[in-house]
Enzyme design. Structure first.
Site, short mmCIF file in Angstrom:
data_model
loop_
_atom_site.label_atom_id
_atom_site.label_comp_id
_atom_site.label_asym_id
_atom_site.label_seq_id
_atom_site.Cartn_x
_atom_site.Cartn_y
_atom_site.Cartn_z
N LYS A 195 0.71 -1.04 0.06
CA LYS A 195 -0.09 -0.07 -0.15
C LYS A 195 1.01 1.01 0.03
CE LYS A 195 -3.78 2.21 2.58
NZ LYS A 195 -4.66 2.14 3.71
N GLU A 233 7.24 -6.48 0.85
CA GLU A 233 6.16 -6.30 1.84
C GLU A 233 5.27 -7.59 1.68
OE1 GLU A 233 5.11 -4.53 4.06
OE2 GLU A 233 6.29 -2.66 4.24
N LYS A 248 -2.21 -1.72 -3.55
CA LYS A 248 -3.16 -0.35 -3.66
C LYS A 248 -2.20 0.70 -3.54
CE LYS A 248 -6.24 1.94 -0.51
NZ LYS A 248 -6.67 1.82 0.95
O1 PB1 Z 1 -10.50 4.48 -1.58
C1 PB1 Z 1 -9.42 4.89 -1.13
O2 PB1 Z 1 -9.03 5.98 -1.16
C2 PB1 Z 1 -8.88 3.93 0.05
C3 PB1 Z 1 -8.13 4.78 1.07
C4 PB1 Z 1 -7.50 3.82 2.18
C5 PB1 Z 1 -8.54 2.99 2.63
N1 PB1 Z 1 -8.02 1.72 3.12
C6 PB1 Z 1 -6.71 4.58 3.11
C7 PB1 Z 1 -6.45 5.88 2.71
C8 PB1 Z 1 -5.50 6.66 3.36
O3 PB1 Z 1 -4.39 6.22 3.67
O4 PB1 Z 1 -6.08 7.80 4.21
C9 PB1 Z 1 -7.16 4.27 4.50
C10 PB1 Z 1 -6.01 4.08 5.26
N2 PB1 Z 1 -6.62 3.17 6.61
#
Ligand code: PB1
Length: 324
Positions: A195, A233, A248
């Site tokens: 991520k 990761e 992601k």
């Molecule tokens: O659709 C999205 O943008 C998802 C965002 C994602 C959700 N898991 C993270 C975005 C962020 O870093 O704020 C949330 C992190 N827990």
């Protein structure tokens, strides 16, 4: 053999031929639909930055989930947006928390729908970070305790899968141990393994009120230029017990997804995030592109790069348009 013996256009001549020979196909079974659940009742509030996406109270969420299930979409991903937030994210693992109540209600009303829950603290903390803050920094190991407690509370409420999105080191192992210790050894972990600290999360933070109140997420989310590190990761999360690995965002990281497909033989997910979704919808609203075709093309690219599952806010639209 080359031209004129070979004419590749022969196989593009009709929609029938193109359908017969299509190499990559989207299925409703590929889709996971993210949803935002809030406190209260009768709430269906549009998210301005994400046309077609709403913040839903539990009662409205159940109606939405019935519609999602009827469309043939197999799963939803729930994000809780509590009214109260504090430094330790107390609402994240509250037995009567908004996500816990949502899971119970959806599993009761739509038992055949797979409910995945996002495990993180950012929606529940008043500082907006994904972990606990100590001395002005996100403290990794103390955060693992809170994340594990949160995952167990989701499993106890009936979640089918838990999905840690925090990016703390060691969180998959901590969550796996806590689930197993709590009698939830059958609950899989969908890890947001690779991520990135992406600019594409803006609309989500608007919807979930989860923008960091200071600093940013670059000390825990990955640096966008790093592909080799992403594979490290993913390998580590697999070793710690992840059942599904996620990349992601999706479109800006298709190279990472393709490398992961070549490297790992486990299920891969890709998250078509809020910014990726909002950009297409915004351009379509201005008449600049055919939004439906562009969205479908984006998801085909993600599938072609190797995703088994695609988390996307376009799930309902795409499912409704897929040939039965
Ligand atoms: O659709 C999205 O943008 C998802 C965002 C994602 C959700 N898991 C993270 C975005 C962020 O870093 O704020 C949330 C992190 N827990």
């Amino acid at each position: 053999m080359s031209f004129p013996i070979t004419r590749l256009r022969r196989l593009r001549r009709s929609e029938a031929l193109r359908r017969m020979l299509r190499e990559t196909r989207l299925s409703r079974d590929d889709l996971v639909y993210p949803l935002f659940v809030v406190e209260g009742s009768g709430v269906r509030a549009p998210v301005t930055s994400m046309p077609g996406v709403f913040r839903l109270s539990v009662d409205a969420l159940v109606i939405e989930c019935k519609e999602v299930h009827d469309l043939g979409i197999p799963a939803v991903l729930l994000f809780g947006v509590p009214d109260e937030k504090d430094a330790r994210g107390s609402g994240a693992d509250a037995a009567d928390g908004v996500v816990q109540r949502a899971v119970e209600a959806v599993k009761s009303a739509v038992p055949g729908l797979c409910v995945v829950t996002d495990v993180c603290l950012c929606e529940y903390t008043d500082h907006g970070h994904c972990g606990l803050i100590e001395d002005g920094d996100v403290a990794n190991d103390p955060s693992l305790v809170r994340l594990a407690e949160t995952a167990v509370s989701h499993a106890r409420a009936g979640a089918d899968v838990v999905a840690p999105s925090d990016m703390m080191d060691g969180r998959v192992a901590a969550i796996r141990a806590a689930l197993d210790g709590g009698g939830f050894d059958a609950v899989p972990i969908l890890s947001y393994a690779a991520k990135f600290a992406s600019a594409y999360y803006g609309p989500f933070r608007d919807a979930a009120e989860s923008t960091p109140q200071f600093g940013d997420r670059r000390s825990y989310q990955m640096d966008p230029p790093n592909a080799r590190e992403a594979l490290r990761e993913m390998r580590l999360d697999l070793e710690e017990g992840a059942d599904i690995l996620m990349v992601k965002p999706a479109l800006p990281y298709l190279d990472v997804l393709a490398r992961a497909r070549a490297e790992f033989d486990v299920p891969l997910a890709a998250y078509h995030v809020s910014g990726e979704y909002a950009m297409v919808r915004a351009a379509a609203e201005r008449g600049w592109i055919d939004g439906d075709r562009a969205m479908h093309e984006a998801l085909i690219a993600i599938k072609r790069a190797g995703a088994d599952l695609i988390l996307t806010y376009a799930a309902k639209d795409v499912a409704a348009q897929l040939v039965p």
